[in-house]
Design an enzyme around this catalytic site. Structure first.
Site, short mmCIF file in Angstrom:
data_model
loop_
_atom_site.label_atom_id
_atom_site.label_comp_id
_atom_site.label_asym_id
_atom_site.label_seq_id
_atom_site.Cartn_x
_atom_site.Cartn_y
_atom_site.Cartn_z
N GLU A 1 0.82 -1.21 0.00
CA GLU A 1 0.00 0.00 0.00
C GLU A 1 0.86 1.27 0.00
O GLU A 1 0.60 2.21 -0.73
CB GLU A 1 -0.87 -0.03 1.27
CG GLU A 1 -1.68 1.22 1.48
CD GLU A 1 -3.11 1.06 1.00
OE1 GLU A 1 -3.40 0.04 0.37
OE2 GLU A 1 -3.91 1.98 1.25
N ASP A 2 1.90 1.28 0.82
CA ASP A 2 2.61 2.54 1.08
C ASP A 2 3.99 2.66 0.46
O ASP A 2 4.59 3.73 0.49
CB ASP A 2 2.78 2.75 2.60
CG ASP A 2 1.44 2.81 3.32
OD1 ASP A 2 0.45 3.10 2.64
OD2 ASP A 2 1.41 2.55 4.53
#
Ligand code: MN
Length: 728
Positions: A87-88
């Site tokens: 996700e990051d």
């Protein structure tokens, strides 16, 4: 902080993770964990949390919870360490598959899909949950790691913004805590509830905490005295055991004082005594202890719970009894073995550890497959489903028997029809009646534990609307609604034809746009429902003539044509100036209009928030409004912060409910306090007397919360008044 120190702390946290699964990892597995750690550290090297600490502390903490508190193994630890990387950071799912294989990749994929926990501007949280549950059948570890993630976020919630705190806390108590409960993770559930309460009701939380500390000594003395004779006898008979006394959690103490309108002092000493045995002969030994306990104290026969012979669906096993203590207070005693205790605290994961692929597991499997069935068919209205589903998460259970003598767990208050649907959807749909303990009973018959039930079906039966009034399980409700919808759809086809004929008559084009306007004109949201009502003659089609038309095309003037999905800003601009006792948002726009929500009647001094309704502007609710949790977790993007700008002289209406013993003069004293001492106006006053006990309601005008609290305190002091509570 300097970098050397930070790195040292990171390494320490990593060692903690390794320790948490010390007995469950091989050398080979240690290498894999180290690889995940190195990758995660590197990927997050430039990220920091809101609190300022390096981001990697979060995945490390989540991994540690997975190992220590849930008892998961290497794969889960690896996934927890990597859970935010896709996700990051720049790491991709295919990178992960190459390094750690397919299993790890699919779990992280599941975790990534249900992330975005702090951004619901586009879809509602309900959708996120739906996604989450769809992953259950693939791997329940997705949910367990997600719970660990949420637990750590709750533990570190302090550094978030106030509005986010409330949102995350509501969501946690609305769904994550029930979910932990359902999966049998008792201690995580308790902590989630506790933390969520702490952030939602900070004042109440700290007040109860202080009071608990103050009364600690009294409580401990009582527990010691109570358990002494039991201890002596257990020692004499040579049992190996531990004694634990558990006070009620802070949220449930608060709930009790509110529900019963009593003070802290009356319930602070409610606790349970837990006896945990080291035993091989589990069932027999637990009952031996039961016999010892009840030799000293008289048990309440209504409160005996044998979850050893009938484990709960979440795997919980324990023997509970409630006995009378010498001081006249009921005390719950929970008797269980160390294994049962671990299952109760760590839930499902502990089951795997003991590798008992027994009945308990198949029960959980059945629950999961039921959910999956409901999820997969469902195309819309996730919020409604979620509500039903959530209710089922927390429900108590009963046990009934099939005609062949098989045991069947059901939620408390299930009816014969719920049973039919839980056997099979078709059995439910064709059900015409049931036999309970060989006697014929109606479909709405409420089952009791121990009932033996047989379902009677008929091929010509079809589900009825009225069934929805008495079934309580989400599966039954869902299936019935689905069948009814099919039926409605067929009827709706006729309605559509009627409408089309009418439009032809009026020379109006049958276009998508015209239909939309007509729907809006009649205030319907859904085509099918509109057609269905037409078919049933419930719609006056003559009103179509009132809509303006030009050459077969309809048009509606001004505001009505705007889509309901108006953005936040435009809605906000549309509303007019209010009476300015409330400041909405950051107060930058003083022209916001609002109304006080009738469900909770906020008073100056109450903590409040604003909620943007679709048709009725902004409504101000109390933070502890019964609807607040649901609004916050499902529609967080429509929540506005709000606070009072107190203006003296404005009175607000509120209500008090009280009970007492019917003593002459109580009423007089009560009215004196309200009208003379406090100089407030009463709007109404009602009394009901029954066998010497009275119940009353006053509606009165007060200026703010402080004044209301003062009045409540004074009223509680009147001789003969038993309880006084604000009407919520
Ligand atoms: Mn996370």
């Amino acid at each position: 902080m300097d970098e050397v120190l930070e790195n040292k702390m990171i390494l320490n946290a990593y060692r903690g993770v390794l320790r948490s699964i010390k007995s469950r990892r091989s050398k080979e597995e240690t290498k894999i964990i180290r690889k995940a750690f190195n990758l995660a550290v590197n990927a997050h090297r430039n990220d920091r949390r809101k609190s300022g600490e390096p981001y990697i502390f979060h995945p490390l903490a989540v991994a540690r919870i997975c190992g220590d508190e849930i008892g998961l193994g290497t794969i889960s630890i690896v996934c927890a360490l990597m859970h935010d990387t896709v996700e990051d950071t720049t790491i991709t799912l295919s990178d992960i598959e190459k390094i750690f294989g397919h299993k790890v990749k699919s779990i992280i994929d599941g975790l990534t899909k249900i992330s975005g926990e702090f951004d619901f501007s586009s879809s509602s949280q309900a959708e996120n949950f739906k996604k989450m549950f769809l992953t259950i059948p693939d791997d329940v570890r997705v949910i367990l790691i997600k719970l660990a993630d949420r637990l750590h976020n709750m533990r570190t919630l302090d550094s978030m913004k106030e509005s986010k705190k409330l949102k995350i806390a509501s969501e946690t108590s609305y769904l994550y805590a029930p979910l932990a409960h359902r999966l049998g993770l008792f201690s995580i559930k308790t902590e989630l509830e506790d933390l969520s309460f702490k952030f939602t009701y900070p004042k109440e939380y700290s007040s109860i905490t202080k009071k608990l500390q103050k009364t600690k000594a009294v409580r401990e003395r009582f527990i010691q005295k109570f358990s002494l004779p039991i201890k002596k006898e257990l020692d004499k008979q040579g049992f190996k055991y531990q004694l634990k006394a558990r006070t009620k959690g802070i949220p449930s103490i608060y709930r009790k004082t509110q529900e019963k309108g009593v003070d802290f002092e009356e319930i602070f000493d409610v606790f349970a005594l837990r006896i945990i045995l080291d035993s091989k002969d589990e069932k027999a030994d637990c009952w031996k202890i039961y016999s010892i306990v009840t030799d000293f104290y008289i048990p309440n026969p209504e409160r005996l719970r044998d979850w050893i012979s009938y484990p709960k669906q979440n795997g919980y096993e324990s023997l509970h009894t409630t006995v009378m203590s010498p001081t006249g207070k009921w005390v719950e005693v929970q008797i269980r073995t160390e294994r049962m205790d671990e299952v109760a605290e760590k839930g499902l994961a502990a089951h795997w550890k003991y590798k008992e692929k027994t009945e308990n597991d198949t029960r959980l499997d059945k629950w999961i497959s039921d959910i999956r069935e409901i999820m997969e068919n469902r195309s819309r209205n996730t919020t409604e489903f979620l509500d039903e589903f959530k209710n089922n998460l927390y429900s108590d259970e009963i046990y009934v028997f099939t005609p062949k003598g098989d045991l069947f767990p059901l939620p408390l208050k299930s009816t014969a029809l719920d049973f039919a649907f839980s056997v099979h959807s078709d059995v439910g749909a064709k059900c015409i009646g049931a036999k309970v303990n060989s006697k014929l009973v109606p479909l709405s018959y409420v089952l009791k534990s121990g009932d033996q039930i047989e379902i009677l079906t008929s091929r010509s039966q079809i589900p009825k609307e009225g069934w929805l009034e008495f079934v309580i399980t989400s599966k039954a409700k869902y299936k019935i609604k689905q069948c009814l919808k099919e039926e409605r759809k067929e009827i709706a086809i006729n309605g559509k034809e009627i409408l089309n004929r009418k439009l032809k008559n009026l020379k109006i084009n049958i276009s998508e746009n015209n239909l939309k306007l007509i729907l809006k004109h009649y205030d319907f949201e859904e085509h099918t429902e509109f057609y269905y009502q037409i078919a049933n003659n419930n719609v006056d089609l003559g009103k179509i003539k009132k809509i303006n038309q030009k050459g077969g095309e309809l048009y509606i003037s001004s505001s009505i044509t705007k889509s309901i999905k108006e953005t936040f800003e435009s809605l906000v601009k549309k509303v007019k100036k209010g009476d300015d006792s409330i400041l909405i948002g950051d107060g930058a726009d003083p022209n916001l209009d609002y109304k006080l929500a009738p469900c909770c009647n906020p008073l100056p001094g109450d903590s409040v928030f604003g909620f943007i309704t679709i048709n009725d502007g902004i409504k101000i609710h109390r933070n502890n409004c019964p609807n607040a949790k649901e609004l916050r977790s499902n529609y967080s993007y429509r929540i506005l912060s709000a606070k009072w700008k107190i203006k003296l002289g404005d009175a607000f209406i509120t209500g008090l409910e009280f009970t007492g013993i019917d003593i002459l003069g109580v009423v007089k004293e009560l009215t004196t306090i309200i009208s003379e001492d406090e100089k407030t106006n009463m709007k109404s006053l009602n009394f009901d007397t029954n066998d010497g006990v009275f119940e009353g309601k006053i509606m009165l005008y007060v200026y703010d919360k402080t004044q209301l609290e003062k009045i409540i305190k004074k009223l509680r002091n009147i001789n003969g008044i038993e309880k006084v509570v604000r009407i919520e």
